[in-house]
Enzyme design. Structure first.
Site, short mmCIF file in Angstrom:
data_model
loop_
_atom_site.label_atom_id
_atom_site.label_comp_id
_atom_site.label_asym_id
_atom_site.label_seq_id
_atom_site.Cartn_x
_atom_site.Cartn_y
_atom_site.Cartn_z
N SER A 67 34.21 10.15 90.52
CA SER A 67 33.20 10.60 91.46
C SER A 67 31.71 10.66 91.12
O SER A 67 30.79 10.17 92.07
CB SER A 67 33.54 12.21 91.47
OG SER A 67 32.50 12.80 92.53
N GLY A 72 27.07 10.10 91.78
CA GLY A 72 26.28 10.55 91.04
C GLY A 72 26.34 12.03 90.47
O GLY A 72 27.43 12.57 91.12
N GLY A 91 27.66 22.77 81.55
CA GLY A 91 27.91 21.26 82.05
C GLY A 91 28.50 20.47 81.08
O GLY A 91 28.32 19.22 81.46
N GLU A 92 28.99 20.74 80.08
CA GLU A 92 29.29 19.62 79.24
C GLU A 92 30.69 18.77 79.62
O GLU A 92 30.50 17.48 79.05
CB GLU A 92 30.04 20.42 77.71
CG GLU A 92 30.52 19.33 76.69
CD GLU A 92 30.94 20.02 75.27
OE1 GLU A 92 31.73 19.36 74.55
OE2 GLU A 92 30.77 21.06 75.15
N ARG A 93 31.30 19.23 80.45
CA ARG A 93 32.33 18.35 81.09
C ARG A 93 31.72 17.25 81.84
O ARG A 93 32.08 16.13 82.06
CB ARG A 93 33.36 19.34 82.19
CG ARG A 93 34.48 18.74 82.78
CD ARG A 93 35.34 19.59 83.27
NE ARG A 93 36.37 18.77 84.36
CZ ARG A 93 36.02 18.74 85.74
NH1 ARG A 93 34.88 19.17 86.33
NH2 ARG A 93 37.06 18.10 86.34
N ARG A 94 30.59 17.69 82.78
CA ARG A 94 29.83 16.59 83.59
C ARG A 94 29.29 15.72 82.63
O ARG A 94 29.26 14.47 82.81
CB ARG A 94 28.78 17.42 84.39
CG ARG A 94 29.25 17.80 85.83
CD ARG A 94 28.34 18.92 86.32
NE ARG A 94 28.50 20.19 85.77
CZ ARG A 94 27.68 21.28 85.71
NH1 ARG A 94 26.28 20.81 86.28
NH2 ARG A 94 27.63 22.36 85.32
#
Length: 297
Positions: A67, A72, A91-94
């Site tokens: 995605s 972005g 936001g570590e997963r991002r």
């Protein structure tokens, strides 16, 4: 230095104020990456070493990376400055998915959080994940209570949860680790686990439930049957002389602990009416709350 009534006492701005700040920040980012404070090189962004979440599903990360390659990063990461680097607050997963997508820069919003507040946000971010299982969620609440002194009322208000929801999940932590692993692995539901709290041997019954693919209602019936006095017994078995507590005592401890938001231990002598109750508080805020509750007429 003047010590006013707004003096911080270990909980920084308070959980409600802290989460309101994060929610406001995330709301502002919904208009797109332009809402970010800046774009920073991805190699200058580092994870929080005390992040409670240690496992990230590879398949989920790959889906998110796909995605990100196409659209972005829509929602910037929340970070704080740490030397010449930026430590992730939320936001570590991002960030991990952006690495897989081979992004060179990522959008961030910089906030001035203390070490305590960073960990609080990390725990709450995990609690609010849709794929969180009941034990992981309960462990998050327990950490907020034990480490930061938050009461169930404060957590319920800040997180939009009911107090009964939090209390019921906290009761699950009374079960043996082996049974909790069944819930983490998806072999037992939270409903099954709640029924097993009152069992004399939760692990043995958990195995029967899994093997027989029993429903929650069938599990409750099984626990009730196991707890009934055996033929020839006129009364339930008392607590053993060794100090091992029976299921009813453990359940009562759990209810009291969940209700107060503090660890409660009961010591009841078998065959006697007397006993002892010990309440452990983790902060001055908890002591204040306990004194308030005890002084209510």
């Amino acid at each position: 230095m003047a010590m006013g009534s707004d003096r911080k006492r270990g909980l920084g701005r308070g959980l409600s104020a802290l989460m309101a700040d994060v929610a406001e920040t995330e709301e502002a980012t919904r208009q797109g990456p332009t809402a970010a404070d800046r774009l920073v090189p991805i190699e200058r962004v580092v994870p929080n070493p005390e992040q409670p979440r240690k496992r990230f599903a590879a398949e989920d990360l790959e889906d998110l990376a796909g995605s990100i390659r196409e659209k972005g990063i829509i929602q910037p990461l929340i970070v704080r400055a740490k030397g010449d680097q930026f430590e992730i607050v939320a936001g570590e997963r991002r960030w991990r998915a952006a690495q897989q997508a081979q992004l060179h820069e990522i959008p961030v919003i910089v906030r001035d959080f203390t070490d305590v507040e960073v960990l609080e946000v990390a725990i709450v971010e995990n609690i609010q994940r849709a794929d969180l299982n009941a034990i992981e969620e309960a462990a998050g609440y327990r950490m907020l209570m034990d480490r930061f002194g938050h009461t169930q009322e404060k957590m319920a208000e800040a997180l939009g949860k009911s107090r009964s929801h939090i209390a019921n999940l906290l009761r699950l932590l009374q079960l043996p680790d082996s049974v909790l692993e069944f819930v983490r692995g998806g072999e037992l539901s939270a409903g099954h686990a709640r029924a097993l709290i009152m069992a004399r041997d939760p692990l043995q019954l958990a195995r029967k439930v899994i093997q027989g693919r029993l429903s929650v209602r069938e599990t409750e019936a099984l626990v009730k049957k196991e707890s009934a006095p055996e033929q020839g017994e006129s009364t339930p078995r008392p607590t053993r002389e060794t100090g091992e507590k029976d299921a009813d005592t453990k359940a009562l401890e759990g209810d009291l602990s969940a209700g107060l938001g503090m660890k409660v231990s009961l010591s009841h002598k078998p065959g006697q009416e007397s006993g002892q109750m010990v309440i452990q508080y983790q902060s001055l805020d908890q002591l204040d709350e306990l004194c308030r509750l005890l002084s209510v007429s």
